[in-house]
Design an enzyme around this catalytic site. Structure first.
Site, short mmCIF file in Angstrom:
data_model
loop_
_atom_site.label_atom_id
_atom_site.label_comp_id
_atom_site.label_asym_id
_atom_site.label_seq_id
_atom_site.Cartn_x
_atom_site.Cartn_y
_atom_site.Cartn_z
N ASP A 26 10.43 5.91 -9.69
CA ASP A 26 10.01 6.61 -10.91
C ASP A 26 10.76 7.93 -11.10
O ASP A 26 11.03 8.34 -12.23
CB ASP A 26 8.51 6.86 -10.88
CG ASP A 26 7.70 5.57 -11.04
OD1 ASP A 26 8.27 4.59 -11.56
OD2 ASP A 26 6.52 5.56 -10.66
N SER A 70 0.81 -1.21 0.00
CA SER A 70 0.00 0.00 0.00
C SER A 70 0.85 1.27 0.00
O SER A 70 1.55 1.55 -0.96
CB SER A 70 -0.96 -0.04 1.20
OG SER A 70 -1.95 0.93 1.09
N LYS A 103 -0.68 -4.21 -3.21
CA LYS A 103 -1.97 -3.63 -2.83
C LYS A 103 -2.06 -2.22 -3.40
O LYS A 103 -1.43 -1.30 -2.89
CB LYS A 103 -2.15 -3.59 -1.32
CG LYS A 103 -3.49 -2.99 -0.89
CD LYS A 103 -3.59 -2.85 0.61
CE LYS A 103 -4.88 -2.18 1.01
NZ LYS A 103 -4.97 -0.77 0.56
#
Length: 687
Positions: A486, A475, A500
């Site tokens: 990224d 999560s 998740k």
């Protein structure tokens, strides 16, 4: 790894100690409603309708209360009540599954008699089985054979349902034999093992008799909600309070971790610096037998009470007084202790830091490690503008500042076993490491995408950064690790994360709360973390089986998808350096005793994955156990030999209370530090 103090303090987990004698003169005064007399309340009927309407109208997925969902909910309910397929035959299960009309009435109209009837029916089968087990153990011990050529499979979740009562009888006979053998493995005699097992089953019966209507209702509603997705849950008022405590890492109470031991509530430990610890009279292993409110309140006998009921009496507003009547460990001294309740900070789940040293070309590099067990935020304190409110980002910023004052050459954020928490904290934590920009995209059920990000324009920490994840990182952890990856802001190492990628919102109900999936989140690259998780730049040997642990292994999990990427400027592009980093990593670990140990442990766990059977022959079982112990001992001694440490003759010689990081922790964190040093050098050369 840390102890799970928070979990113990929140829900005061139930464990059984089988050695403590009962005190004859101390008896329970608590009477619980018999199972057959438990009935749904008007509040529960109303909430069942509320939850059903809310899921159909507001869940992220398109939810229709159709035959498929109803059957899935019933299957979930049966699996919850008979998880090991040890009570029902296939025919009995099928008879329940054919009652979908009654399930629909329970959810749409609040006619919960069906849910209570099914629970009581299966619970009574469990009660009868436990009572039969006690008779067998107490009166038929000589009928158990420990030299038979049979094997027992403890985990039956993936096995077919039994087709007959005879098959169930065989299972239970084997299970009792297995449990006796397990206790005899610990050098108990047959009779001593029997006595321990009798106490275990008596405790199970006691807990079964303490079942209340909220237990039944909550279980039934969650069987329904998890049929939609595994992270949508109904929270009773008691569970709602525990959830809020977990988020703010603080509660008002005395700071004692409690557990059930036979009919008693036992003190397991005290929270350092908490009210009970400061008062000084309450000690671990004390047994609480009575609780009173205030300095003059009447002491209420709590022997035989449910643990959560005792906890409710012990907790209270700060500044108030609670009086505890306790017995010491050997039940010989009774005393009354007066404690003033106050705020208890649950530091065990807060972010923490330390420094490690790694060597690079003869030079010592200092690497800061910040471990974040969960993403927490005191929502109430934030709303009230409390200058001291707790949050992950505030704590991490403070820890970074302290590490920098000590001097570090790089920083590692350890998110292993971090199951998530407050999404906004993952977003704000990323903001400590980037100047500005998006950090996560959130898409709602209507397809609307909201991009969250950092706009401060200030980087709190600009130095070299690495993030460690494993299969239990989920999560919010995945949002943070994915954003760092990224942006090219740092290196991500470890195992593929949990996967998740859904967002839950807490909705207040007329009785309790509903944690409901209202959105999915996506990385700024546009990829969802759902199912697939975050892939590390450099993978370490796995210690968890992804086929059994993770979102992809969860029934009814939402599917993976992607959205358009959020345009952003990358900090750097580690991709061209990964091959060089990986080559150096692979060469280095061939000489790293702890990392070689990690590889061996990973391979050993892989070979033992699944649901292995266990011999019901005492001699064969001991041989297999000795083989496993010898394999573990050999791995530990190979590690020690490489490090020049004294070899062990048996595993019991290891000190389980040592505060030093485990060999696996050392392998992971020190190698992460070395990778980070390598990366820093390569980036410097590149520039």
């Amino acid at each position: 790894m840390r102890t799970q103090l928070l979990r113990g303090l929140l829900i005061c987990w139930l464990t059984l100690s089988l050695n403590a004698p009962l005190v004859a003169e101390e008896v329970s005064t608590r009477q619980y409603t018999p199972l057959e007399e438990l009935t749904p309340s008007a509040e529960q009927r109303r909430v069942a309708r509320e939850v059903t309407r809310t899921l159909v109208r507001q869940h992220f997925a398109s939810v229709a209360l159709d035959a498929e969902l109803e059957r899935q909910a019933l299957e979930n309910y049966i699996d919850q009540l008979d998880p090991n397929k040890a009570l029902l035959t296939a025919a009995e299960r099928q008879a329940i599954l054919e009652r979908t009309a009654e399930l629909e009435a329970a959810l749409v109209k609040g006619d919960l008699e069906f849910a209570f009837e099914v629970f009581v029916s299966i619970a009574n089968k469990n009660k009868a089985r436990l009572e039969r087990n006690l008779v067998q153990l107490q009166e038929e011990l000589d009928q158990f054979s420990f030299d038979q050529d049979q094997r027992f499979m403890p985990d039956r979740r993936e096995q077919p349902w039994p087709t007959s009562q005879a098959e169930l009888e065989t299972y239970w006979q084997q299970r009792l034999t297995h449990e006796l053998l397990s206790l005899m493995d610990a050098e108990q005699t047959r009779e001593e093992a029997r006595d321990l097992l009798v106490r275990r089953y008596q405790n199970q019966l006691s807990r079964l008799r303490q079942t209340n209507a909220d237990d039944i209702f909550q279980g039934f509603m969650n069987a329904f909600t998890t049929s939609v997705d595994p992270h949508t849950n109904y929270l009773s008022p008691r569970r709602s309070e525990s959830f809020n405590i977990q988020m703010r890492l603080s509660l008002d109470g005395i700071g004692a971790v409690l557990q059930t031991e036979n009919e008693y509530t036992k003190v397991v430990s005290l929270v350092p610096g908490g009210p009970a610890d400061r008062q000084g009279q309450l000690r671990p292993n004390d047994r609480i037998i009575g609780v009173a409110q205030g300095v003059e309140g009447e002491i209420e006998n709590v022997i035989g009470w449910r643990l959560d009921e005792v906890v409710d009496l012990v907790r209270g507003p700060r500044g108030s007084i609670v009086r505890l009547e306790v017995l010491n460990q050997d039940n010989t001294a009774r005393r009354v202790i007066e404690i003033e309740r106050n705020a208890v900070e649950l530091e065990d789940q807060a972010a923490s830091s330390r420094r490690i040293e790694v060597q690079e070309e003869g030079a010592t590099r200092h690497i800061g490690i910040i471990e974040i067990p969960t993403f927490y935020l005191d929502f109430e304190g934030q709303r009230n503008n409390d200058p001291q409110y707790r949050s992950t980002t505030r704590d991490v910023a403070r820890l970074i500042r302290e590490l920098q004052e000590e001097g570090i050459d790089g920083l590692v954020i350890d998110l292993r076993n971090n199951g998530g928490g407050a999404l906004q904290e993952a977003n704000s934590l990323v903001g400590l490491f980037i100047p500005r920009g998006p950090t996560v995209q959130v898409r709602d059920a209507d397809g609307q995408i909201n991009v969250l990000g950092d706009s401060s324009g200030r980087v709190f920490y600009e130095g070299p950064l690495a993030v460690v994840i494993n299969r239990l990182s989920a999560s919010a952890s995945e949002i943070f690790a994915g954003a760092i990856q990224d942006y090219g802001r740092g290196i991500v190492v470890g195992e593929r994360s949990f996967g998740k990628g859904t967002v839950q919102t807490i909705l207040d109900l007329s009785y309790g709360q509903l944690k409901i999936t209202r959105a999915k989140f996506y990385r700024i690259s546009g990829a969802s973390t759902q199912h697939r998780g975050v892939e590390p730049d450099i993978a370490f040997p796995p210690l968890f089986d992804p086929d059994r642990i993770g979102e992809s292994a969860s029934p009814n999990a939402l599917a993976w998808d992607q959205v358009q990427p959020a345009v952003t400027r990358r900090h750097a592009d580690p991709a061209p350096l990964i091959a060089t980093l990986l080559s150096s990593h692979q060469q280095r670990i061939q000489q790293d005793a702890n990392f070689l140990f990690l590889q061996e442990q990973s391979e050993w766990l892989r070979r033992h994955n699944g649901a292995p059977s266990i011999s019901l022959n005492l001699a064969e079982r001991q041989r297999e156990q000795q083989q496993d112990e010898q394999e573990q001992l050999a791995m530990e001694n190979r590690r020690r030999e490489r490090l020049g440490l004294e070899l062990l003759s048996q595993l019991e010689e290891m000190d389980p209370s040592s505060e030093e990081p485990t060999p696996l922790d050392q392998a992971i964190l020190y190698e992460t530090g070395r990778i980070l040093v390598d990366y820093t050098r390569l980036v410097s050369q590149q520039n």
